[in-house]
Design a protein around this motif. Structure first.
Motif, mmCIF file in Angstrom:
data_model
loop_
_atom_site.group_PDB
_atom_site.id
_atom_site.type_symbol
_atom_site.label_atom_id
_atom_site.label_comp_id
_atom_site.label_asym_id
_atom_site.label_seq_id
_atom_site.Cartn_x
_atom_site.Cartn_y
_atom_site.Cartn_z
ATOM 1 N N PHE A 178 0.868 -1.223 -0.102
ATOM 2 C CA PHE A 178 0.105 -0.027 0.025
ATOM 3 C C PHE A 178 0.735 1.094 -0.067
ATOM 4 C CE2 PHE A 178 -3.663 -2.595 1.449
ATOM 5 C CZ PHE A 178 -4.366 -2.043 0.143
ATOM 6 N N PRO A 179 1.971 1.408 0.654
ATOM 7 C CA PRO A 179 2.467 2.796 0.705
ATOM 8 C C PRO A 179 3.184 3.127 -0.588
ATOM 9 C CG PRO A 179 3.061 1.732 2.670
ATOM 10 C CD PRO A 179 2.437 0.621 1.831
ATOM 11 N N ALA A 180 3.655 2.098 -1.364
ATOM 12 C CA ALA A 180 4.366 2.034 -2.463
ATOM 13 C C ALA A 180 2.993 2.345 -3.566
ATOM 14 C CB ALA A 180 4.940 0.872 -2.947
ATOM 15 N N MET A 181 2.105 1.909 -3.484
ATOM 16 C CA MET A 181 0.866 2.025 -4.189
ATOM 17 C C MET A 181 0.293 3.524 -4.089
ATOM 18 S SD MET A 181 -1.160 -1.716 -3.618
ATOM 19 C CE MET A 181 -2.768 -0.944 -4.099
ATOM 20 N N ALA A 185 0.563 6.571 -6.928
ATOM 21 C CA ALA A 185 -0.669 7.200 -7.563
ATOM 22 C C ALA A 185 -0.344 8.699 -7.427
ATOM 23 C CB ALA A 185 -1.594 6.805 -6.536
ATOM 24 N N ILE A 186 0.292 9.359 -6.152
ATOM 25 C CA ILE A 186 0.717 10.416 -6.221
ATOM 26 C C ILE A 186 1.574 11.044 -7.491
ATOM 27 C CG2 ILE A 186 2.002 12.223 -4.878
ATOM 28 C CD1 ILE A 186 0.890 10.569 -2.342
ATOM 29 N N LEU A 187 2.535 10.169 -7.657
ATOM 30 C CA LEU A 187 3.487 10.562 -8.717
ATOM 31 C C LEU A 187 2.878 10.794 -10.300
ATOM 32 C CD1 LEU A 187 6.417 8.036 -8.179
ATOM 33 C CD2 LEU A 187 6.344 10.847 -7.834
ATOM 34 N N VAL A 188 1.666 10.033 -10.387
ATOM 35 C CA VAL A 188 0.887 10.287 -11.602
ATOM 36 C C VAL A 188 -0.243 11.133 -11.392
ATOM 37 C CG1 VAL A 188 1.965 8.190 -12.683
ATOM 38 C CG2 VAL A 188 -0.201 8.081 -11.369
ATOM 39 N N GLY A 189 -0.343 11.748 -10.364
ATOM 40 C CA GLY A 189 -1.431 12.675 -10.008
ATOM 41 C C GLY A 189 -2.564 12.241 -9.983
ATOM 42 N N GLN A 190 -2.868 10.872 -9.429
ATOM 43 C CA GLN A 190 -4.155 10.159 -9.313
ATOM 44 C C GLN A 190 -4.524 10.396 -7.675
ATOM 45 O OE1 GLN A 190 -3.747 6.129 -10.540
ATOM 46 N NE2 GLN A 190 -4.236 6.722 -12.842
#
Length: 196
Positions: A178-181, A185-190
């Motif tokens: 979960f932390p990596a997921m 998501a943050i890195l691609v703006g989701q």
């Protein structure tokens, strides 16, 4: 660590099972059962020294599965969103596999904290109410995991297989979670879905 055993691991390429398969294969004869629809997963698992048994828990026969395992570690879970398919794999497939490997000294079925009814931030006890707390993000997950636990209890009693059901919550490690997921998501703006 266990040595010189013959061990079956379902879902061996999964985030939780992969490091366990890696360590157990160092001193045991380890088999991995999965669909292996991704060829890279199979290559990775075989590279660890694990013997692969391709099978779909929902529909395939287990005649290729040896009957003489010392231990079975069940980490497989199907989350397709199709209740018929996911129940067939997660519950019925578990029961059929328990019957096939009923000579094992013990079984471990990895379940999830996702089987509990939502209750705010209160700590959970094994006896707390069950419910469908993942329905908004994984519509079949909680229900089919509850069904799988029921099948594991039935199989343990029916075929006298010592069985442990472990409810794992928030798996993560150096191979994801979960932390990596959330970071991905943050890195691609989701947006990051946050559980209540």
């Amino acid at each position: 660590m266990l040595k010189n055993g013959k061990i079956l691991i379902t879902g061996p390429a999964s985030q939780v099972a992969l490091p366990i398969a890696r360590e157990l294969a160092k001193q045991n004869e380890v088999y991995g059962l999965a669909r292996f629809s991704n060829a890279a997963d199979r290559t990775q698992i075989e590279g660890l020294g694990v013997k692969c048994i391709p099978a779909d828990l929902a529909k395939d026969s287990f005649e290729n599965v040896p009957e003489d395992f010392t231990y079975v570690l069940d980490f497989a879970v199907l989350k397709s969103g199709n209740f018929d398919y996911d129940l067939a794999a997660n519950a019925e497939g578990l029961g059929r596999l328990m019957y096939r490997t009923r000579k094992a000294k013990a079984w471990l079925h990895c379940s999830t904290g996702g089987v509990y009814q939502l209750d705010g931030h209160n700590p959970r006890k094994e006896t707390d109410a069950l419910g469908d707390n993942h329905h908004t993000i994984l519509p079949t997950y909680s229900i089919t995991k509850i069904a799988a636990e029921a099948m594991a209890r039935f199989g343990a009693r029916q075929w006298n297989i010592p069985t442990t059901i472990a409810r794992l919550s928030v798996p993560y490690g150096n191979n994801g979670g979960f932390p990596a997921m959330h970071l991905d998501a943050i890195l691609v703006g989701q947006p990051v879905p946050v559980h209540v």
